[in-house]
Design a protein around this motif. Structure first.
Motif, PDB file in Angstrom:
ATOM      1  N   ASN A   1      72.717  44.499  33.710  1.00 22.82           N
ATOM      2  CA  ASN A   1      73.487  43.443  34.362  1.00 22.82           C
ATOM      3  C   ASN A   1      74.442  42.812  33.351  1.00 22.82           C
ATOM      4  OD1 ASN A   1      72.164  43.724  36.896  1.00 22.82           O
ATOM      5  ND2 ASN A   1      70.431  42.558  36.125  1.00 22.82           N
ATOM      6  N   GLY A   2      75.620  43.391  33.259  1.00 29.08           N
ATOM      7  CA  GLY A   2      76.591  42.934  32.273  1.00 29.08           C
ATOM      8  C   GLY A   2      77.149  41.554  32.545  1.00 29.08           C
ATOM      9  N   TYR A   3      76.888  41.018  33.745  1.00 26.25           N
ATOM     10  CA  TYR A   3      77.388  39.677  34.053  1.00 26.25           C
ATOM     11  C   TYR A   3      76.557  38.587  33.400  1.00 26.25           C
ATOM     12  CZ  TYR A   3      73.816  40.463  37.654  1.00 26.25           C
ATOM     13  OH  TYR A   3      72.656  40.782  38.308  1.00 26.25           O
ATOM     14  N   LEU A   4      75.406  38.956  32.800  1.00 20.41           N
ATOM     15  CA  LEU A   4      74.610  37.973  32.077  1.00 20.41           C
ATOM     16  C   LEU A   4      75.292  37.611  30.765  1.00 20.41           C
ATOM     17  CD1 LEU A   4      71.010  39.401  32.593  1.00 20.41           C
ATOM     18  CD2 LEU A   4      72.122  37.556  33.840  1.00 20.41           C
ATOM     19  N   GLN A   5      74.959  36.438  30.247  1.00 25.39           N
ATOM     20  CA  GLN A   5      75.605  35.970  29.026  1.00 25.39           C
ATOM     21  C   GLN A   5      75.220  36.803  27.810  1.00 25.39           C
ATOM     22  OE1 GLN A   5      77.896  33.423  28.922  1.00 25.39           O
ATOM     23  NE2 GLN A   5      77.750  33.380  31.149  1.00 25.39           N
ATOM     24  N   SER A   6      74.018  37.365  27.802  1.00 28.98           N
ATOM     25  CA  SER A   6      73.590  38.187  26.675  1.00 28.98           C
ATOM     26  C   SER A   6      72.826  39.394  27.191  1.00 28.98           C
ATOM     27  CB  SER A   6      72.700  37.375  25.727  1.00 28.98           C
ATOM     28  OG  SER A   6      71.541  36.914  26.392  1.00 28.98           O
ATOM     29  N   VAL A   7      73.099  40.547  26.595  1.00 30.12           N
ATOM     30  CA  VAL A   7      72.424  41.790  26.959  1.00 30.12           C
ATOM     31  C   VAL A   7      71.948  42.451  25.674  1.00 30.12           C
ATOM     32  CG1 VAL A   7      72.675  44.062  28.003  1.00 30.12           C
ATOM     33  CG2 VAL A   7      73.858  42.108  29.013  1.00 30.12           C
ATOM     34  N   ASN A   8      70.686  42.871  25.649  1.00 35.81           N
ATOM     35  CA  ASN A   8      70.129  43.521  24.466  1.00 35.81           C
ATOM     36  C   ASN A   8      70.375  45.028  24.578  1.00 35.81           C
ATOM     37  OD1 ASN A   8      68.497  44.628  22.422  1.00 35.81           O
ATOM     38  ND2 ASN A   8      67.056  42.925  22.546  1.00 35.81           N
ATOM     39  N   LEU A   9      71.478  45.475  23.995  1.00 36.34           N
ATOM     40  CA  LEU A   9      71.875  46.875  24.136  1.00 36.34           C
ATOM     41  C   LEU A   9      70.904  47.815  23.426  1.00 36.34           C
ATOM     42  CD1 LEU A   9      73.988  48.681  25.387  1.00 36.34           C
ATOM     43  CD2 LEU A   9      75.361  48.468  23.313  1.00 36.34           C
ATOM     44  N   LYS A  10      70.294  47.345  22.345  1.00 32.62           N
ATOM     45  CA  LYS A  10      69.335  48.196  21.645  1.00 32.62           C
ATOM     46  C   LYS A  10      68.115  48.464  22.520  1.00 32.62           C
ATOM     47  CE  LYS A  10      66.992  48.823  17.234  1.00 32.62           C
ATOM     48  NZ  LYS A  10      66.726  48.266  15.890  1.00 32.62           N
ATOM     49  N   GLN A  11      67.643  47.443  23.252  1.00 34.06           N
ATOM     50  CA  GLN A  11      66.523  47.642  24.157  1.00 34.06           C
ATOM     51  C   GLN A  11      66.882  48.640  25.257  1.00 34.06           C
ATOM     52  OE1 GLN A  11      63.826  46.237  22.192  1.00 34.06           O
ATOM     53  NE2 GLN A  11      63.143  46.308  24.306  1.00 34.06           N
ATOM     54  N   VAL A  12      68.131  48.587  25.705  1.00 28.97           N
ATOM     55  CA  VAL A  12      68.603  49.543  26.712  1.00 28.97           C
ATOM     56  C   VAL A  12      68.554  50.963  26.150  1.00 28.97           C
ATOM     57  CG1 VAL A  12      70.589  50.290  28.076  1.00 28.97           C
ATOM     58  CG2 VAL A  12      70.062  47.845  27.875  1.00 28.97           C
ATOM     59  N   ALA A  13      69.035  51.132  24.904  1.00 26.12           N
ATOM     60  CA  ALA A  13      69.035  52.456  24.278  1.00 26.12           C
ATOM     61  C   ALA A  13      67.612  52.972  24.080  1.00 26.12           C
ATOM     62  CB  ALA A  13      69.775  52.398  22.944  1.00 26.12           C
ATOM     63  N   ILE A  14      66.692  52.083  23.701  1.00 23.13           N
ATOM     64  CA  ILE A  14      65.292  52.477  23.531  1.00 23.13           C
ATOM     65  C   ILE A  14      64.706  52.947  24.854  1.00 23.13           C
ATOM     66  CG2 ILE A  14      62.961  51.592  23.066  1.00 23.13           C
ATOM     67  CD1 ILE A  14      64.224  49.775  20.930  1.00 23.13           C
ATOM     68  N   ALA A  15      64.977  52.187  25.924  1.00 20.80           N
ATOM     69  CA  ALA A  15      64.464  52.562  27.240  1.00 20.80           C
ATOM     70  C   ALA A  15      65.008  53.915  27.678  1.00 20.80           C
ATOM     71  CB  ALA A  15      64.823  51.491  28.267  1.00 20.80           C
ATOM     72  N   MET A  16      66.296  54.162  27.418  1.00 20.12           N
ATOM     73  CA  MET A  16      66.898  55.445  27.784  1.00 20.12           C
ATOM     74  C   MET A  16      66.269  56.590  26.994  1.00 20.12           C
ATOM     75  SD  MET A  16      70.899  54.281  27.951  1.00 20.12           S
ATOM     76  CE  MET A  16      71.500  55.861  28.530  1.00 20.12           C
ATOM     77  N   ALA A  17      66.082  56.374  25.689  1.00 16.66           N
ATOM     78  CA  ALA A  17      65.498  57.415  24.852  1.00 16.66           C
ATOM     79  C   ALA A  17      64.070  57.732  25.291  1.00 16.66           C
ATOM     80  CB  ALA A  17      65.523  56.976  23.382  1.00 16.66           C
ATOM     81  N   GLU A  18      63.308  56.711  25.647  1.00 15.06           N
ATOM     82  CA  GLU A  18      61.930  56.929  26.090  1.00 15.06           C
ATOM     83  C   GLU A  18      61.885  57.717  27.399  1.00 15.06           C
ATOM     84  OE1 GLU A  18      60.346  52.989  26.117  1.00 15.06           O
ATOM     85  OE2 GLU A  18      59.706  53.082  24.002  1.00 15.06           O
ATOM     86  N   VAL A  19      62.839  57.448  28.290  1.00 18.88           N
ATOM     87  CA  VAL A  19      62.905  58.191  29.547  1.00 18.88           C
ATOM     88  C   VAL A  19      63.196  59.668  29.291  1.00 18.88           C
ATOM     89  CG1 VAL A  19      64.312  58.542  31.615  1.00 18.88           C
ATOM     90  CG2 VAL A  19      63.501  56.251  31.045  1.00 18.88           C
ATOM     91  N   VAL A  20      64.179  59.934  28.430  1.00 22.03           N
ATOM     92  CA  VAL A  20      64.530  61.324  28.122  1.00 22.03           C
ATOM     93  C   VAL A  20      63.373  62.026  27.415  1.00 22.03           C
ATOM     94  CG1 VAL A  20      66.074  62.812  26.782  1.00 22.03           C
ATOM     95  CG2 VAL A  20      67.013  60.873  28.050  1.00 22.03           C
ATOM     96  N   TRP A  21      62.712  61.313  26.501  1.00 20.62           N
ATOM     97  CA  TRP A  21      61.557  61.895  25.799  1.00 20.62           C
ATOM     98  C   TRP A  21      60.465  62.287  26.778  1.00 20.62           C
ATOM     99  CZ3 TRP A  21      60.138  64.312  21.703  1.00 20.62           C
ATOM    100  CH2 TRP A  21      58.806  64.343  21.306  1.00 20.62           C
ATOM    101  N   ASP A  22      60.199  61.423  27.755  1.00 17.22           N
ATOM    102  CA  ASP A  22      59.185  61.739  28.771  1.00 17.22           C
ATOM    103  C   ASP A  22      59.574  62.975  29.571  1.00 17.22           C
ATOM    104  OD1 ASP A  22      57.568  59.654  28.013  1.00 17.22           O
ATOM    105  OD2 ASP A  22      58.299  58.271  29.551  1.00 17.22           O
ATOM    106  N   GLN A  23      60.872  63.118  29.862  1.00 16.35           N
ATOM    107  CA  GLN A  23      61.335  64.304  30.585  1.00 16.35           C
ATOM    108  C   GLN A  23      61.174  65.566  29.741  1.00 16.35           C
ATOM    109  OE1 GLN A  23      65.400  63.083  31.473  1.00 16.35           O
ATOM    110  NE2 GLN A  23      64.872  62.750  33.608  1.00 16.35           N
TER     111      GLN A  23
END
Length: 318
Positions: free
Chosen positions: A72-94
C-alpha cells in the motif's frame, strides 16, 4: 469520512473492464505472465479515480495461480526490505517444492541484505515450473515510495527473473520518478489507462493521518475505518492491546513479549514473526506507537484517549 464499503458498481466495473479486454486483440492484454523468458513486462495502471478495487479484483481473479504480495504505497511509510524478504521467502518455498529437490536446506539469503535478496529473486528459473511472485503496488508514486533510492530499488526488484509487477499511479508527475532504463528495461511498463472515477475512499484516509488530532468522534471513526481495512486476525490482536491499555491505565504501555504471550494463548499468532507483521501494519497506520518503559522494555500503546479507545473497542465488538 466515508465508510469503506466497496460498491457493487465498482466490482462490476472492474470485472466488465477486464472481460472486455480479454475479448480484444491486444498482444499484451492476455497477461501471459508465464512467458518462458525473464524479460516480463510490468503493468502500470493510470487514470483519474481510485484503482484499488480494480487492481485487487484483477489480482483475485486473474492472478490466482501466483503468489501475490500487496504494498500500500499510499501509506506514509513502507518497509521495502520487509517486502523483499517476504517475496524471497515465497520464491524459496516454491523452489523447495520442485520435483528435482535441488533447493533444500538453508535459505541462501540469510544475511537479508537488499543486494542478497535481489540477487536471489533474480536467480535462474527451473525447467520444471517457473517460480514467480507478483508484486502489486497501490500508488507506486505514493509518499512512502516516492524518493529516488526507493524507486531504484523497486526497479531492480521489478527486473528480477522471479518477479512480475502490477502497479498504479495517480500523481500527474509520477513518470518523472523514472529514467529511460527504469521505464523501458527494468519496470518495462505496459501503460494501461483505467479512468475509474471512483472516490479515493481508503487512500484519502491517510492524507494526513489524524488519529492524534481532532475530536473524539472523528478520531474513533478514522481508527475504525483503518481497522476495517485490516484482517480479522489483526483486528483481534489490536483488541488485545486495547483491552490491556484500558485495564491498566497507569502503565506506560504493554510490553511486546506480554502481547505475544497473550495473543499466542488466544491462538491469534503462532510466532513472533506473525505478530511483528501485524505490529508493522499498526505502526504504518499510526494505530500503535512504541515507547521505552522505565525498566528499559519497549512498550506498545495506542495514542487515543480513554473515552475514544472505549468507543473504538465497542465498535470492534459489533
Amino acid at each position: 469520512m466515508e465508510e469503506i464499503d466497496i460498491d457493487e458498481d465498482e466490482f462490476g466495473f472492474s470485472r466488465n473492464y477486464f472481460l472486455a479486454k480479454e475479448s480484444g486483440k491486444s498482444g499484451k492484454s492476455s497477461f501471459s505472465m508465464r512467458a518462458g523468458s525473464s524479460y516480463g513486462f510490468g503493468v502500470l495502471m493510470y487514470g483519474f479515480g481510485s484503482k484499488k478495487t480494480l487492481i485487487e479484483d484483477f489480482a483475485s481473479t486473474a492472478l490466482t495461480e501466483y503468489n501475490v504480495i500487496v504494498v500500500n504505497g499510499y501509506l506514509q511509510s513502507v518497509n521495502l526490505k520487509q517486502v523483499a524478504i517476504a517475496m524471497a521467502e515465497v520464491v524459496w518455498d516454491q523452489l523447495k517444492m520442485q520435483p528435482r529437490g535441488l533447493h533444500k536446506g538453508q535459505q541462501p539469503f540469510n544475511t537479508r541484505s537488499m543486494d542478497d535478496l535481489i540477487a536471489f529473486l533474480d536467480g535462474p528459473h527451473t525447467e520444471e515450473n517457473e517460480c514467480l511472485v507478483c508484486l502489486v503496488i497501490h500508488n507506486i508514486d505514493g509518499p512512502g515510495l516516492r524518493d529516488s533510492d526507493t524507486q531504484h530499488l523497486l526497479a531492480r526488484i521489478a527486473a528480477c527473473s522471479h518477479v512480475r509487477i502490477v502497479a498504479s499511479i495517480d500523481h500527474v508527475n509520477a513518470p518523472l520518478l523514472w529514467d529511460k532504463k527504469m521505464v523501458h528495461v527494468q519496470f518495462n511498463w505496459w501503460w494501461h489507462h483505467v479512468p475509474t472515477f471512483a472516490p479515493y475512499k481508503i487512500e484519502g484516509i491517510f492524507h494526513p493521518l489524524i488519529l492524534a488530532h481532532g475530536g473524539t468522534s472523528q478520531t474513533v471513526k478514522t481508527a475504525s475505518i483503518v481497522l476495517q481495512s485490516l484482517t480479522p486476525n489483526a483486528q483481534s490482536v489490536f483488541k488485545v492491546l486495547a483491552q490491556h491499555q484500558l485495564s491498566h491505565p497507569d502503565e506506560e504501555g504493554m510490553p511486546i513479549d506480554t502481547l505475544f504471550t497473550s495473543c499466542r494463548e488466544r491462538f491469534l499468532v503462532s510466532s513472533q514473526v506473525t505478530l511483528n507483521s501485524h505490529l508493522t501494519e499498526f505502526k504504518d497506520h499510526e494505530l500503535v506507537k512504541i515507547r521505552r518503559h522505565s525498566d528499559g522494555q519497549d512498550c506498545l500503546y495506542i495514542p487515543l484517549s480513554k473515552d475514544a479507545l472505549e468507543k473504538l473497542v465497542a465498535e470492534i465488538n459489533q
